[in-house]
Design an enzyme around this catalytic site. Structure first.
Site, PDB file in Angstrom:
ATOM      1  N   ASN A 234       3.015  20.014  10.623  1.00 28.34           N
ATOM      2  CA  ASN A 234       4.450  20.240  10.417  1.00 28.34           C
ATOM      3  C   ASN A 234       4.697  21.028   9.131  1.00 28.34           C
ATOM      4  O   ASN A 234       5.492  21.973   9.115  1.00 28.34           O
ATOM      5  CB  ASN A 234       5.192  18.899  10.304  1.00 28.34           C
ATOM      6  CG  ASN A 234       5.602  18.379  11.673  1.00 28.34           C
ATOM      7  OD1 ASN A 234       5.737  19.151  12.610  1.00 28.34           O
ATOM      8  ND2 ASN A 234       5.794  17.073  11.781  1.00 28.34           N
TER       9      ASN A 234
ATOM     10  N   GLU B 246       4.106  10.590  16.398  1.00 33.96           N
ATOM     11  CA  GLU B 246       2.931  11.316  16.898  1.00 33.96           C
ATOM     12  C   GLU B 246       1.915  10.321  17.447  1.00 33.96           C
ATOM     13  O   GLU B 246       0.717  10.528  17.428  1.00 33.96           O
ATOM     14  CB  GLU B 246       2.378  12.229  15.812  1.00 33.96           C
ATOM     15  CG  GLU B 246       1.572  11.740  14.676  1.00 33.96           C
ATOM     16  CD  GLU B 246       1.943  10.467  13.905  1.00 33.96           C
ATOM     17  OE1 GLU B 246       2.960   9.806  14.230  1.00 33.96           O
ATOM     18  OE2 GLU B 246       1.175  10.136  13.008  1.00 33.96           O
TER      19      GLU B 246
ATOM     20  N   HIS C 256       8.359  22.327  11.968  1.00 32.96           N
ATOM     21  CA  HIS C 256       8.602  21.205  12.876  1.00 32.96           C
ATOM     22  C   HIS C 256       8.529  21.619  14.350  1.00 32.96           C
ATOM     23  O   HIS C 256       8.021  20.886  15.209  1.00 32.96           O
ATOM     24  CB  HIS C 256       9.983  20.610  12.556  1.00 32.96           C
ATOM     25  CG  HIS C 256      10.110  19.181  12.980  1.00 32.96           C
ATOM     26  ND1 HIS C 256       9.620  18.124  12.231  1.00 32.96           N
ATOM     27  CD2 HIS C 256      10.648  18.625  14.068  1.00 32.96           C
ATOM     28  CE1 HIS C 256       9.855  16.997  12.858  1.00 32.96           C
ATOM     29  NE2 HIS C 256      10.508  17.281  13.981  1.00 32.96           N
TER      30      HIS C 256
ATOM     31  N   ASP D  58       6.303  20.240  17.324  1.00 36.13           N
ATOM     32  CA  ASP D  58       6.804  19.805  18.655  1.00 36.13           C
ATOM     33  C   ASP D  58       5.928  20.359  19.769  1.00 36.13           C
ATOM     34  O   ASP D  58       5.546  19.644  20.705  1.00 36.13           O
ATOM     35  CB  ASP D  58       8.246  20.293  18.870  1.00 36.13           C
ATOM     36  CG  ASP D  58       9.250  19.395  18.152  1.00 36.13           C
ATOM     37  OD1 ASP D  58       8.804  18.394  17.574  1.00 36.13           O
ATOM     38  OD2 ASP D  58      10.456  19.717  18.181  1.00 36.13           O
TER      39      ASP D  58
ATOM     40  N   ASP E 193      -3.299   8.232  17.878  1.00 34.02           N
ATOM     41  CA  ASP E 193      -2.468   8.771  16.789  1.00 34.02           C
ATOM     42  C   ASP E 193      -3.076  10.081  16.304  1.00 34.02           C
ATOM     43  O   ASP E 193      -4.296  10.185  16.129  1.00 34.02           O
ATOM     44  CB  ASP E 193      -2.389   7.758  15.642  1.00 34.02           C
ATOM     45  CG  ASP E 193      -1.337   8.155  14.622  1.00 34.02           C
ATOM     46  OD1 ASP E 193      -0.244   7.557  14.654  1.00 34.02           O
ATOM     47  OD2 ASP E 193      -1.611   9.071  13.804  1.00 34.02           O
TER      48      ASP E 193
HETATM   49  N1  LIG Z   1       7.194  18.034  14.940  1.00 30.53           N
HETATM   50  C1  LIG Z   1       7.332  16.730  15.078  1.00 30.53           C
HETATM   51  N2  LIG Z   1       6.810  15.928  14.110  1.00 30.53           N
HETATM   52  C2  LIG Z   1       6.919  14.585  14.245  1.00 30.53           C
HETATM   53  C3  LIG Z   1       7.566  14.022  15.327  1.00 30.53           C
HETATM   54  N3  LIG Z   1       7.520  12.643  15.197  1.00 30.53           N
HETATM   55  C4  LIG Z   1       6.847  12.416  14.039  1.00 30.53           C
HETATM   56  N4  LIG Z   1       6.491  13.575  13.459  1.00 30.53           N
HETATM   57  C5  LIG Z   1       5.794  13.813  12.221  1.00 30.53           C
HETATM   58  O1  LIG Z   1       4.518  13.198  12.225  1.00 30.53           O
HETATM   59  C6  LIG Z   1       4.140  13.048  10.905  1.00 30.53           C
HETATM   60  C7  LIG Z   1       3.506  11.688  10.746  1.00 30.53           C
HETATM   61  O2  LIG Z   1       3.052  11.662   9.405  1.00 30.53           O
HETATM   62  P1  LIG Z   1       2.216  10.442   8.890  1.00 30.53           P
HETATM   63  O3  LIG Z   1       2.780   9.161   9.400  1.00 30.53           O
HETATM   64  O4  LIG Z   1       2.138  10.616   7.457  1.00 30.53           O
HETATM   65  O5  LIG Z   1       0.848  10.611   9.544  1.00 30.53           O
HETATM   66  P2  LIG Z   1      -0.163  11.801   9.601  1.00 30.53           P
HETATM   67  O6  LIG Z   1       0.276  12.949   8.790  1.00 30.53           O
HETATM   68  O7  LIG Z   1      -0.368  12.125  11.034  1.00 30.53           O
HETATM   69  O8  LIG Z   1      -1.424  11.224   9.037  1.00 30.53           O
HETATM   70  P3  LIG Z   1      -2.299  10.060   9.556  1.00 30.53           P
HETATM   71  O9  LIG Z   1      -1.581   9.422  10.708  1.00 30.53           O
HETATM   72  O10 LIG Z   1      -2.496   9.133   8.533  1.00 30.53           O
HETATM   73  O11 LIG Z   1      -3.525  10.699  10.075  1.00 30.53           O
HETATM   74  C8  LIG Z   1       5.435  13.206  10.081  1.00 30.53           C
HETATM   75  O12 LIG Z   1       5.381  14.408   9.361  1.00 30.53           O
HETATM   76  C9  LIG Z   1       6.514  13.236  11.073  1.00 30.53           C
HETATM   77  O13 LIG Z   1       7.613  14.040  10.679  1.00 30.53           O
HETATM   78  C10 LIG Z   1       8.131  14.896  16.310  1.00 30.53           C
HETATM   79  O14 LIG Z   1       8.720  14.474  17.280  1.00 30.53           O
HETATM   80  N5  LIG Z   1       7.969  16.210  16.119  1.00 30.53           N
END
Ligand SMILES: Nc1nc2c(ncn2[C@@H]2O[C@H](COP(=O)(O)OP(=O)(O)OP(=O)(O)O)[C@@H](O)[C@H]2O)c(=O)[nH]1
Length: 413
Positions: A294, A329, A299, A303, A286
């Site tokens: 982002n 992610e 965004h 990506d 992760d």
């Molecule tokens: N650009 C992009 N962002 C994504 C995608 N899938 C998920 N995300 C983003 O990944 C982020 C996940 O945020 P959180 O679940 O808060 O986790 P984090 O910010 O990585 O923090 P921790 O996991 O706790 O370290 C979100 O902002 C989602 O919008 C994608 O396909 N593209």
């Protein structure tokens, strides 16, 4: 389509060449048949004349009344050439050569011409023409006794005459011996009639060949076009299937396995493991604080980071290892035939590689992300796929809790 047209053109060309060759061979064969037919006719005529001459020779002497058409033969020098019968009529001897000459003169007004000839004639009228002389000379050299040929507008046939015992009574003076070639009898007919027959046969052959060419071309072109069409459809459908497969199996953004495909592979590997007893490890990866990326760069930049990172991770794996996007992610790596210790080392390497990796965004900014990794293995115990996943997830949670950018092993931390 252009390729199909060119190949169809080549098929028609190939058919035309094959049929053209057959047409040529056929036409030559018809001409050869005409010659063979005339040879057979010549042989029959020669046999008839020879039989009549033989009959004359074996009679000893044949006499006929002297007339304007049959004067005494000046080239026959026998003492009893002319005699008078008991009615007082003058008779003269007609030997085979004289008889043959008379028959040939009777034929003069017909289409068929016949001549008795010799390279050393007693009667100068029997001197051979150019073709006859050449044929007789060839007979002397080759030992052949027959020649047939088309000469200008006539078909000509000549057969050699061999000295028989009964011929010696007239030809001994010339120094001939039995078995010698002493001349020949030649026949000729106008080529016109034979030509007509040949031309009719050749026209028939041309019509048949034209029909065969049309049919062959039609069949060839139709079959190939059908094959081309079916092959095209098959290729299109195979490609569509491959594309569909790709769509289903691959994650659109990162190009690694989709979650669905990943789960299928996990079940397969679990089955393999339970059958062969090999260890299997699973990593749950992760990105740390990805939300910040982002938020800061947008965004689309996020990506790009996901895509580049997935590809970088893939490059660090063995060919047998399987990486897929579990969601958002989060990535999952399946490590077949890999025990916990090995898997942990690999997880550490991945963690370090991510931390050292810099991703250049389109705007030129360099982004660095770290990974938290949860590891679960089934080295000895038999687990379900769901339990393995849950354990890796649990370990991931621990890694996050302990400050991120690290590896946590289920059951150890
Ligand atoms: N650009 C992009 N962002 C994504 C995608 N899938 C998920 N995300 C983003 O990944 C982020 C996940 O945020 P959180 O679940 O808060 O986790 P984090 O910010 O990585 O923090 P921790 O996991 O706790 O370290 C979100 O902002 C989602 O919008 C994608 O396909 N593209």
């Amino acid at each position: 389509m252009r390729r199909l047209t060119i190949i169809n053109f080549l098929i028609v060309l190939g058919c035309a060449l094959a049929v053209g060759l057959s047409w040529q061979i056929n036409h030559e064969a018809i001409e050869a048949v005409a010659l063979k037919l005339f040879r057979a006719e010549g042989r029959s005529a020669f046999t008839l004349i020879q039989t009549a001459r033989h009959w004359n020779a074996i009679q000893g002497k044949v006499y006929v009344p002297v007339s304007a058409d049959t004067p005494p033969n000046p080239y026959l020098r026998t003492p009893d050439r002319d005699i008078t019968d008991n009615l007082g009529r003058r008779l003269t001897q007609v030997n085979p050569a004289y008889m043959t000459r008379q028959i040939s003169e009777l034929l003069q007004d017909s289409d068929v011409q016949m001549r008795i000839t010799s390279l050393d004639p007693i009667n100068p009228l029997n001197r051979p023409d150019g073709w006859e002389a050449a044929s007789l000379r060839q007979f002397e050299i080759s030992g052949e006794l027959e020649r047939v040929e088309r000469v200008q507008d006539r078909y000509r046939y000549i057969s050699g005459l061999i000295v028989q015992r009964e011929c010696m009574q007239c030809h001994e003076d010339q120094g001939y011996r039995v078995g010698d070639l002493r001349g020949g009898i030649s026949f000729s007919v106008p080529a016109e009639q034979v030509d007509l027959l040949v031309s009719e046969m050749q026209q028939g052959s041309s019509r048949v060949h034209a029909l065969v060419l049309m049919l062959l071309s039609l069949i060839g072109v139709s079959l190939f076009s059908l094959f081309y069409l079916v092959r095209g459809r098959l290729q299109a459908s195979v490609m569509a299937q491959a594309e569909l497969q790709q769509l289903v199996e691959r994650d659109e953004l990162t190009g690694v396995l989709s979650r669905r495909a990943l789960m299928e592979r996990l079940f397969t590997e679990m089955k393999r493991r339970s059958r062969y007893g090999q260890p299997l490890s699973l990593l749950m990866l992760d990105l740390d604080h990805f939300k910040r990326v982002n938020d800061r760069y947008g965004h689309q930049a996020g990506d790009l980071v996901l895509k580049e990172l997935a590809q970088m991770l893939e490059q660090h794996l063995r060919e047998v290892d399987i990486i897929g996007r579990y969601g958002g992610e989060e990535f999952t790596v399946l490590l077949p035939n890999t025990a916990r210790l090995q898997a942990e080392r690999l997880a550490q390497r991945l963690c370090q590689a991510a931390a050292e990796y810099r991703i250049r965004l389109h705007g030129g900014d360099l982004v660095q992300v770290t990974l938290s990794i949860g590891l679960a293995s089934c080295d000895t115990d038999l687990l379900s796929a769901e339990t393995l996943l849950a354990r890796a997830d649990e370990a991931l949670y621990v890694a996050k809790q302990r400050g991120r950018n690290r590896v946590s092993v289920y059951g150890q931390d």
